[in-house]
Design a protein around this motif. Structure first.
Motif, short mmCIF file in Angstrom:
data_model
loop_
_atom_site.label_atom_id
_atom_site.label_comp_id
_atom_site.label_asym_id
_atom_site.label_seq_id
_atom_site.Cartn_x
_atom_site.Cartn_y
_atom_site.Cartn_z
N ARG A 3 0.83 -1.21 0.00
CA ARG A 3 0.00 0.00 0.00
C ARG A 3 0.86 1.26 0.00
O ARG A 3 0.56 2.24 -0.70
N GLU A 4 1.95 1.23 0.76
CA GLU A 4 2.84 2.39 0.81
C GLU A 4 3.49 2.64 -0.55
O GLU A 4 3.70 3.78 -0.96
N VAL A 58 0.93 4.42 -2.63
CA VAL A 58 0.84 5.82 -2.24
C VAL A 58 2.05 6.60 -2.76
O VAL A 58 1.91 7.71 -3.28
N ASN A 61 -3.46 14.45 -1.28
CA ASN A 61 -3.94 13.36 -0.42
C ASN A 61 -5.40 13.00 -0.73
O ASN A 61 -5.76 11.82 -0.78
N ILE A 82 -5.55 11.01 -3.93
CA ILE A 82 -5.01 9.66 -3.72
C ILE A 82 -6.03 8.81 -2.97
O ILE A 82 -6.24 7.63 -3.30
N VAL A 110 -4.45 8.00 4.06
CA VAL A 110 -3.44 8.35 3.06
C VAL A 110 -2.35 9.20 3.68
O VAL A 110 -1.16 9.00 3.41
N HIS A 130 -0.01 6.92 5.59
CA HIS A 130 0.85 6.17 4.67
C HIS A 130 1.92 7.07 4.06
O HIS A 130 3.08 6.67 3.94
N ARG A 131 1.51 8.27 3.71
CA ARG A 131 2.46 9.21 3.09
C ARG A 131 3.59 9.54 4.06
O ARG A 131 4.76 9.61 3.67
#
Length: 203
Positions: free
Chosen positions: A144-145, A148, A158, A161, A172, A175-176
């Motif tokens: 997932r990262e 992103v 964000n 995304i 998000v 993760h960011r």
């Protein structure tokens, strides 16, 4: 000086002359009478180049250049020959040779070519180190990262995304932050450069 020049020439007098010249210029040297001898030698992990005679018994220096390329051996090559012609030099240069010198050559021309070849090899090694470190960091990201990171690198916000991935904007953002930390990116520009270098793209 942690720089090595490998000399491959079937003429002992040429090898001795080159060895003396290059040692006096501060280079470590290793001399070989044939490409096969060179291949059997375990090379030091340091910036280096190969001074290679074009015409030798058996496979030519040009053939050996192709063999090294096929083996992904990127050592820079400087060709020496007493019987060169234009097509031969063009072939060598197109295949990546640093220089093609006709015997007798000026000592300074050879030293200049070796300095260029060593710098080229040093730059290649530094690039490979950077790429290796970036891939190590990339491998710490979750799937997932990575998604992103790829989308962030396209310039999406964000909120955008979140819409692309079906996540909340808060998720998000988390993760960011993880991506920035794990990739050791100080700014968005840093992350974009890393993404480009790694060849990441949003699917």
């Amino acid at each position: 000086m942690n720089e090595t020049v490998y000399i491959v020439d079937d003429d002992p007098s040429v090898r001795e002359g080159l060895d003396s010249l290059l040692r006096s210029a501060g280079y470590a040297t290793h001399c070989f009478a044939s490409p096969r001898e060179f291949q059997l030698h375990r090379r030091a992990d340091m910036p280096s180049c190969l001074v290679l005679d074009v015409r030798m018994p058996g496979a030519s220096g040009l053939d050996f250049q192709v063999e090294l390329a096929n083996a992904d051996d990127a050592i820079p090559i400087i060709f020496l020959t007493g019987h060169g012609d234009v097509p031969m030099s063009v072939r060598a240069m197109r295949a990546g040779a640093v220089e093609f010198l006709l015997k007798p050559f000026r000592e300074q021309d050879l030293l200049d070519a070796i300095r260029l070849a060593i710098e080229r090899d040093r730059a290649r090694r530094q690039n490979e180190t950077v790429d290796s470190e970036l891939h190590q960091r990339l491998n710490t990201l979750t799937a997932r990262e990575r998604e992103v990171m790829a989308l962030v690198s396209t310039g999406l916000l964000n909120k955008q995304i979140a819409g692309e991935l079906g996540l909340s904007e808060v998720t998000v953002k988390v993760h960011r932050g993880q991506v920035m930390r794990k990739m050791q990116a100080a700014t968005l520009a840093d992350l974009i450069r890393m993404s480009d270098r790694l060849g990441l793209s949003a699917k």
